[in-house]
Design an enzyme around this catalytic site. Sequence first.
Site, PDB file in Angstrom:
ATOM      1  N   SER A 174       0.774  -1.489  -0.047  1.00  0.00           N
ATOM      2  CA  SER A 174       0.249  -0.167   0.409  1.00  0.00           C
ATOM      3  C   SER A 174       1.470   1.210  -0.060  1.00  0.00           C
ATOM      4  O   SER A 174       1.594   1.188  -1.394  1.00  0.00           O
ATOM      5  CB  SER A 174      -0.764   0.079   1.075  1.00  0.00           C
ATOM      6  OG  SER A 174      -1.525   1.066   1.227  1.00  0.00           O
ATOM      7  N   THR A 175       0.796   1.920   1.300  1.00  0.00           N
ATOM      8  CA  THR A 175       1.103   2.948   0.942  1.00  0.00           C
ATOM      9  C   THR A 175       3.252   3.076   1.057  1.00  0.00           C
ATOM     10  O   THR A 175       3.866   2.591   1.925  1.00  0.00           O
ATOM     11  CB  THR A 175       1.165   4.117   2.782  1.00  0.00           C
ATOM     12  OG1 THR A 175      -0.264   4.195   3.142  1.00  0.00           O
ATOM     13  CG2 THR A 175       1.916   5.289   1.866  1.00  0.00           C
ATOM     14  N   HIS A 200      -2.710  -1.329  -3.421  1.00  0.00           N
ATOM     15  CA  HIS A 200      -4.003  -0.274  -3.550  1.00  0.00           C
ATOM     16  C   HIS A 200      -3.983   1.559  -3.261  1.00  0.00           C
ATOM     17  O   HIS A 200      -3.301   1.803  -3.668  1.00  0.00           O
ATOM     18  CB  HIS A 200      -3.953   0.007  -1.506  1.00  0.00           C
ATOM     19  CG  HIS A 200      -3.788  -0.959  -0.846  1.00  0.00           C
ATOM     20  ND1 HIS A 200      -4.293  -1.110   0.754  1.00  0.00           N
ATOM     21  CD2 HIS A 200      -4.923  -2.212  -0.537  1.00  0.00           C
ATOM     22  CE1 HIS A 200      -4.107  -2.315   1.664  1.00  0.00           C
ATOM     23  NE2 HIS A 200      -4.705  -2.863   0.348  1.00  0.00           N
ATOM     24  N   MET A 293      -0.020   1.092   5.051  1.00  0.00           N
ATOM     25  CA  MET A 293      -0.690   1.312   6.575  1.00  0.00           C
ATOM     26  C   MET A 293      -1.550   1.037   6.303  1.00  0.00           C
ATOM     27  O   MET A 293      -2.429  -0.114   5.875  1.00  0.00           O
ATOM     28  CB  MET A 293      -1.267   2.701   6.053  1.00  0.00           C
ATOM     29  CG  MET A 293      -2.092   3.731   7.372  1.00  0.00           C
ATOM     30  SD  MET A 293      -2.153   4.698   6.382  1.00  0.00           S
ATOM     31  CE  MET A 293      -3.482   5.459   5.895  1.00  0.00           C
ATOM     32  N   ASP A 296      -4.394  -4.260   6.405  1.00  0.00           N
ATOM     33  CA  ASP A 296      -4.628  -5.368   5.496  1.00  0.00           C
ATOM     34  C   ASP A 296      -3.411  -6.704   4.631  1.00  0.00           C
ATOM     35  O   ASP A 296      -2.737  -6.352   3.888  1.00  0.00           O
ATOM     36  CB  ASP A 296      -5.333  -4.841   3.964  1.00  0.00           C
ATOM     37  CG  ASP A 296      -6.133  -5.460   2.309  1.00  0.00           C
ATOM     38  OD1 ASP A 296      -6.313  -6.525   2.872  1.00  0.00           O
ATOM     39  OD2 ASP A 296      -5.965  -5.260   1.769  1.00  0.00           O
TER      40      ASP A 296
END
Length: 349
Positions: A174-175, A200, A293, A296
């Site tokens: 993600s991030t 993401h 972050m 997930d």
Amino acid sequence: MSPDPIKVLIIDDSAVVRQALTEILGKDRGIKVIGQAMDPLFAMEKMKKEWPDVILLDVEMPRMDGITFLRKIMAEHPTPVIICSSLTAKGAETTMQALAAGAFTIFTKPTMGVKNFLEDSSGDLVVAVRAAAGARVNRVLKPVPPKANADIVLPPGGESMVVTTERFTAIGTSTGGTQALEFVLASLPRTCPGIVVVQHMPEKFTAAFAARLNSICEIEVREARTGDRVLAGRALIAPGGKHLVVRRSGAQYVAEVVSAPPVNRHCPSVDVLFRSVAKYAGRNALGVIMTGMGDDGARGLLEMKQAGAHTLAQDEESCVVFGMPKEAIKLGAADKVVPLSMIPELIAR
């Protein structure tokens, strides 16, 4: 004594957007908007007086575009930058350049009804700002609504025939993942096992992201479509706004793109991909969870490990945000915790 508020600078050529962002962030006591600017040149004058902790940056502005400004900031005084980009194909391509240049994450805005949209998305914006300010620092974020799990897309348990020579890697991130994925995929030879990826990212952005990676990697990289085979030398990126699952088709593995509600507040969700891999591939797969972050993918990676897959988590030192890997490690889901620099070699094996 309470900590100093997070200092935010807003750079956007729209006065409506600047005012809306200022009002939204101003409601949080832990955030202080220290200035607004209609373009990067005005922003640089303000930053001479006070440097922000986080910058909210539009990409298409007069006099100097956001990409040029971002590259300048990252070269001279690296600072977390959240890109506020319109959800358009053109905007997506530009935003991919921004992420490659070191932007922290994307916050999308529509071309119409921006003020109402920003107000409705205020919670997500505050979380993004806090995460940016605390990158690689453990920070307690504001409570968020309950989240669904992977059950709504694919039930747990069960395993298809595992006797096959097909092998592949599933990656969730993600991030900070756009830069991490670029490093990993660009380091892989064309002979590496097939790869499936959840990053993401909003709808329309994943196609531009995959196209950019395809232009710089030796392997083929493209946005996944239902029926795509998971092949050696190919990486399939989950489309934004859709879940990606992997299923068996005889002795082969194929991708399926699924329309379903968000899982762990994400669509695509890493947990959904990892569960499908656990269910249909088991020990024929390698699972990798990288910077991001939230949590997930943590439970999905554990399911993969329990199904016999080998599993890796990126270490804290090389993560932009040590959220998803940390949660996976806490669950005992990772066989190994490794730096980003080691991940391409372990995949290629």
